[in-house]
Design an enzyme around this catalytic site. Structure first.
Site, PDB file in Angstrom:
ATOM      1  N   SER A 108       0.846  -1.196   0.000  1.00 41.25           N
ATOM      2  CA  SER A 108       0.000   0.000   0.000  1.00 41.25           C
ATOM      3  C   SER A 108       0.876   1.238   0.000  1.00 41.25           C
ATOM      4  O   SER A 108       2.012   1.206   0.498  1.00 41.25           O
ATOM      5  CB  SER A 108      -0.891   0.003   1.254  1.00 41.25           C
ATOM      6  OG  SER A 108      -1.468   1.275   1.479  1.00 41.25           O
TER       7      SER A 108
ATOM      8  N   TYR B  14      -0.955  -0.196  10.601  1.00 41.73           N
ATOM      9  CA  TYR B  14      -1.194  -0.637   9.224  1.00 41.73           C
ATOM     10  C   TYR B  14      -0.014  -0.273   8.332  1.00 41.73           C
ATOM     11  O   TYR B  14       0.475  -1.108   7.551  1.00 41.73           O
ATOM     12  CB  TYR B  14      -2.477   0.003   8.705  1.00 41.73           C
ATOM     13  CG  TYR B  14      -2.769  -0.293   7.252  1.00 41.73           C
ATOM     14  CD1 TYR B  14      -3.126  -1.579   6.846  1.00 41.73           C
ATOM     15  CD2 TYR B  14      -2.706   0.712   6.283  1.00 41.73           C
ATOM     16  CE1 TYR B  14      -3.412  -1.855   5.511  1.00 41.73           C
ATOM     17  CE2 TYR B  14      -2.992   0.440   4.952  1.00 41.73           C
ATOM     18  CZ  TYR B  14      -3.334  -0.836   4.570  1.00 41.73           C
ATOM     19  OH  TYR B  14      -3.607  -1.116   3.252  1.00 41.73           O
TER      20      TYR B  14
END
Length: 317
Positions: free
Chosen positions: A151, A177
């Site tokens: 990501s 994350y």
């Protein structure tokens, strides 16, 4: 090192990047392949003739996909549970031509740990996939490919080796994350370094921003920062958002396209190899338009080796 380029742009779909590619006889595992980006990856790979196994913690939910798409099967896999990963690997029979490490969790509101004491983002997004590919090492075919879905969040922060599980620092869902996605890129680098001589390649990628179930834990403020909610919290779909079919394209390209034969240890976005940049909060604060490239800490060979050793010790490898 020459950057890899392809003729496909940011809006190409997974099916388009495989147009004319015959994957007959190839066996590919896609984690989290029953919905969202994973489903579109499965659809494109199977559509090109591959035999695709969906590895998912909820096989029942994958049944409609198996019924709909030819060449698709399903097997149970809970990435945060190393016993489940070991069972999946033990039950696997035959060669594997590619593994697409797609499944993941994002922005869990509270700190959670798995049985080994790993913070759940890191346990699921990185450690489970590490255990999966190392557990399948003998099954990986000659010139097998591993694709790790990361990501743009990896630009925010690298992995904190001193406190990876938030035992001492305050837990932050987005930081947790982000560091797990930096670790995901390091997984691809580590595979390239450890298994490259055997012809196995590994690359990581960012799919872009797509409205999927992965975003379910984002609060209104976070959605507003993405332009995905208005002042009243109502859902919006900004022009820069991709469709799931577009978001799955880069992982699909890396899993099966002849355009990237032999390419390894790299990070791709929008179907192109990305630039290596200085990451950090200032870059991320500039908004989505500034969140391009791969952070130096995400492709640092020394960090990849250190993480490989740490993960190996954790799974008893």
């Amino acid at each position: 090192m020459t950057k890899t380029t392809t003729p496909f742009g940011a809006r190409a779909t997974a099916a388009e990047v495989l147009a004319g590619v015959d994957l007959s006889g190839r066996r590919i595992i896609v984690t989290g392949g029953s919905a969202g980006l994973g489903l579109e990856t499965v659809r494109a790979l199977a559509g090109a003739g591959a035999q695709v196994t969906i590895a998912t913690r909820n096989p029942v939910a994958a049944k409609p996909v198996v019924d709909e798409i030819a060449n698709v099967s399903v097997a149970e896999l809970e990435l945060s549970d190393l016993d489940s990963v070991r069972a999946f690997c033990a039950e696997w029979s035959g060669e594997v031509d590619a593994v697409v490490a797609n499944a993941g969790v994002m922005a869990l509101p509270e700190r959670q740990l798995n049985a080994q004491g790993w913070e759940l983002h890191l346990a699921t997004n990185f450690l489970g996939h590490f255990a999966l590919v190392t557990g399948l090492r003998e099954a990986l075919a000659e010139r097998a490919r591993v694709v790790v879905v990361s990501s743009g969040a990896q630009l925010l922060t690298g992995l904190d080796f001193d406190d990876p599980h938030f035992a001492r620092r305050p837990y932050d869902p987005l930081v947790a994350y982000a560091q797990s996605k930096a670790a995901s890129v390091l997984l691809a680098v580590g595979i390239s370094r450890h298994w490259g001589d055997a012809g196995i390649t590994a690359n990581a990628c960012a799919p872009g921003v797509i409205r999927t179930n992965l975003m379910r834990y984002l609060d209104t403020a976070a959605l507003q920062s993405l332009g995905a909610a208005d002042a009243d919290g109502n859902a919006l779909t900004p022009a820069y958002f991709k469709t799931p079919e577009q978001g799955a394209a880069t992982a699909t390209l890396l899993a099966a396209s002849p355009l990237v034969d032999g390419v390894t240890g790299r990070y791709f976005e929008d179907n192109q190899e990305a630039d290596v940049v200085d990451g950090g909060p200032d870059l991320v604060a500039g908004g989505v338009d500034s969140m391009t490239g791969v952070a130096k800490w995400s492709v640092d060979p020394a960090a990849a080796d250190r993480l490989w050793d740490y993960a190996s010790a954790s799974i008893g490898a």
